[in-house]
Design an enzyme around this catalytic site. Structure first.
Site, PDB file in Angstrom:
ATOM      1  N   SER A 294      22.967  70.803  22.023  1.00  0.00           N
ATOM      2  CA  SER A 294      23.922  70.093  22.840  1.00  0.00           C
ATOM      3  C   SER A 294      24.560  70.940  23.948  1.00  0.00           C
ATOM      4  CB  SER A 294      25.044  69.534  21.952  1.00  0.00           C
ATOM      5  OG  SER A 294      25.774  70.588  21.353  1.00  0.00           O
TER       6      SER A 294
ATOM      7  N   SER B  76      22.471  74.086  18.489  1.00  0.00           N
ATOM      8  CA  SER B  76      22.886  73.725  19.851  1.00  0.00           C
ATOM      9  C   SER B  76      23.038  74.846  20.855  1.00  0.00           C
ATOM     10  CB  SER B  76      24.213  72.974  19.808  1.00  0.00           C
ATOM     11  OG  SER B  76      23.957  71.624  19.607  1.00  0.00           O
TER      12      SER B  76
ATOM     13  N   LYS C 186      31.654  75.656  27.475  1.00  0.00           N
ATOM     14  CA  LYS C 186      31.227  74.298  27.106  1.00  0.00           C
ATOM     15  C   LYS C 186      32.457  73.389  27.078  1.00  0.00           C
ATOM     16  CE  LYS C 186      28.493  72.196  23.313  1.00  0.00           C
ATOM     17  NZ  LYS C 186      27.690  72.506  22.107  1.00  0.00           N
TER      18      LYS C 186
HETATM   19  N1  GLN Z   1      20.681  68.779  17.547  1.00  0.00           N
HETATM   20  C1  GLN Z   1      21.583  68.808  16.429  1.00  0.00           C
HETATM   21  C2  GLN Z   1      22.271  67.462  16.311  1.00  0.00           C
HETATM   22  O1  GLN Z   1      21.789  66.542  16.864  1.00  0.00           O
HETATM   23  C3  GLN Z   1      22.526  69.958  16.549  1.00  0.00           C
HETATM   24  C4  GLN Z   1      23.730  69.749  17.381  1.00  0.00           C
HETATM   25  C5  GLN Z   1      24.611  70.971  17.428  1.00  0.00           C
HETATM   26  O2  GLN Z   1      24.254  72.058  16.984  1.00  0.00           O
HETATM   27  N2  GLN Z   1      25.825  70.778  17.931  1.00  0.00           N
HETATM   28  O3  GLN Z   1      23.266  67.291  15.658  1.00  0.00           O
END
Ligand code: GLN
Length: 483
Positions: free
Chosen positions: A142, A166, A67
């Site tokens: 994400s 994420s 990532k």
């Molecule tokens: N969807 C969650 C957010 O909007 C989680 C993001 C993540 O785990 N990096 O923050």
């Protein structure tokens, strides 16, 4: 030949008997990455030059992706944000260093939701990531590009980060396995901090055993990350076959109220299939029981997560001024230069979260907003630990439905959203190991279950997941788009 759709055992065996070379695997990975880039946009950077390595490990010679919020010395690392679009790190993240030392071959850096905030795969500065099963749908985020790269058969595994869900949510929408271990099991050194008390490094693969191989390599204590755990010295592959008879799991009753009368057929079918999976899990020898969890705590997961994560993110990202690194702003004073860099550098979602975070951290609001959120987090974790006195894990649908269509609106105040789309964050609140395993299809799109276990018991969670995977018939899936 399509080698990159094979699992780690198969690739290892072929490399060892010289049926294939690491160079060939690398070539195939980057060719597939390029072939699918226009349609799915999984990568910020595809690495053209293969770095030579002579290590021997289970992963040596096998290509993988990282990532793009994980620091790689001399390789562009953007966190999918405009403010870092030119950032060239001068140090390596520990997870990258460990994979390098094991001889795994980095072939690309994957797109994320900007700065790892968000869950749609649509906010990266290089464009949206599409779902390899159906390009009119999100892959989720994400860690969007890492999920897509594994689902497309570009790499057998990829590294992601997980602050609220994420890794585990995009794994569910992509029909693959996604694992976030116990907090501290894997060093966060070199992972761009989002919300430090919730951030985890983890991985995607197409089966549980491959996940265990990767975690074995990347786990362990790190002097550069004082929150990292002393190594448990366990080999997670060795315990996959352990007996699970009498292992006890629970699911939360309040998450399924009214689903039978819902007009949302996809939702209904997802939950119906979840209960069918529960029956099959029982046939394996697990005991699965319904438990009650205070609804006010379940409804508080999302606001609690937002309060804590936005506050921590605002503080952590205060270094993104465009002055020490990143894209420099214009202006006649330091203040104006920073203001310009941040105004141009961040998307709307990020700005909204920083405004929220600053508000929550203001002295007069801290007690009411930040500290109360931390108290609620503690209450949720305490309730989980109470349940973990009797149960080895929590089994839940990873999502209440399939990957959303781009632009689809969700009612963020509905019970379904607040509970079924947010319960994965419980594992971040408590640092619990948590894994998503594909479990079937609804309308030709993958669905998944999530299993969350006791803190430190990564071996037990992987063992239970490995057994559950046997009955889901969704092992080693490659998305339609990758065939
Ligand atoms: N969807 C969650 C957010 O909007 C989680 C993001 C993540 O785990 N990096 O923050």
């Amino acid at each position: 030949m399509n080698y990159m759709c094979k699992n780690i055992d198969e690739l290892r065996a072929m490399l060892d008997r010289k049926a294939v070379t690491s160079d060939l695997l690398f070539q195939e990975a980057i060719e597939r990455a390029k072939q699918y880039q226009e349609a799915y946009n999984a990568f910020v950077t595809i690495i053209e030059e293969k770095k030579e390595q002579d290590a021997t490990s289970i992963l040596s010679g096998i290509p993988y992706a990282l990532k793009d919020n994980i620091s790689t010395k001399g390789i562009l690392t953007t966190s999918s944000s405009n403010i870092l679009k030119n950032y060239m790190p001068i140090y390596n993240a520990t997870v990258y260093q460990k994979l390098e030392s094991a001889g795994a071959v980095l072939m690309g850096k994957t797109v994320l939701d900007e700065l790892a905030m968000g869950g749609t795969g649509t906010t990266g500065h290089t464009g949206i990531v599409k779902n390899p099963w159906d390009s009119s749908r999100q892959i989720g985020g994400s860690s969007a590009g890492s999920a897509a790269a594994v689902a497309l058969g570009i790499v057998p595994f990829a590294i992601g980060s997980d602050t609220g869900d994420s890794i585990r949510k995009p794994a569910a929408f992509g029909g693959i396995v996604g694992y976030k271990p116990t907090y501290g099991r894997i060093s966060r050194y070199g992972l761009f901090a989002f919300a430090s008390s919730l951030d985890h490094v983890g991985c995607f693969a197409r089966n549980v055993k491959d996940v265990a191989y990767v975690i074995n390599i990347i786990k362990g204590e790190d002097p550069y990350d004082m929150t990292s755990l002393p190594d448990d010295n366990k080999n997670y592959v060795d315990t996959l076959e352990n007996e699970i008879k009498e292992r006890k799991l629970f699911y939360i009753k309040e998450a399924f109220e009214n689903y039978e009368t819902s007009e949302d057929l996809e939702f209904k079918e997802t939950i119906n299939q979840f209960f069918k999976t529960v029956e099959k899990v029982k046939e394996l020898g697990f005991i699965v029981e319904e438990v009650s969890f205070p609804k006010e705590l379940l409804s508080a997961i999302y606001p609690t997560y937002m309060a804590i994560s936005c506050a921590e993110a605002t503080s952590n990202n205060a270094n993104l001024t465009g002055i020490p690194f990143g894209v420099r702003g214009e202006g006649n004073s330091i203040h104006d230069v920073m203001m310009d860099a941040r105004t141009k550098g961040f998307s709307e979602l990020i700005k909204r979260r920083f405004v929220l975070g600053s508000y929550i951290l203001q002295k007069e609001n801290q007690e009411k907003l930040f500290h109360n959120a931390r108290r609620v987090r503690r209450m949720i974790v305490d309730k989980m630990n109470e349940l973990f006195e009797h149960y080895d894990g929590m089994l839940m649908p990873a999502s209440g439905g399939i990957a959303p269509i781009f632009g689809e609106k969700t009612d963020q105040l509905s019970d379904r959203y607040l509970i079924l789309e947010n319960h994965l964050a419980i594992a971040n609140f408590g640092g619990f190991p948590s894994i998503t395993i594909p479990s079937g299809f609804v309308n030709d799109m993958p669905i998944a279950v999530n299993l969350t276990g006791r803190q430190f018991e990564d071996d037990v969670v992987l063992n239970m997941a490995y057994k559950i995977e046997e009955i889901t018939d969704c092992k080693d899936q490659i998305a339609k788009g990758g065939k």
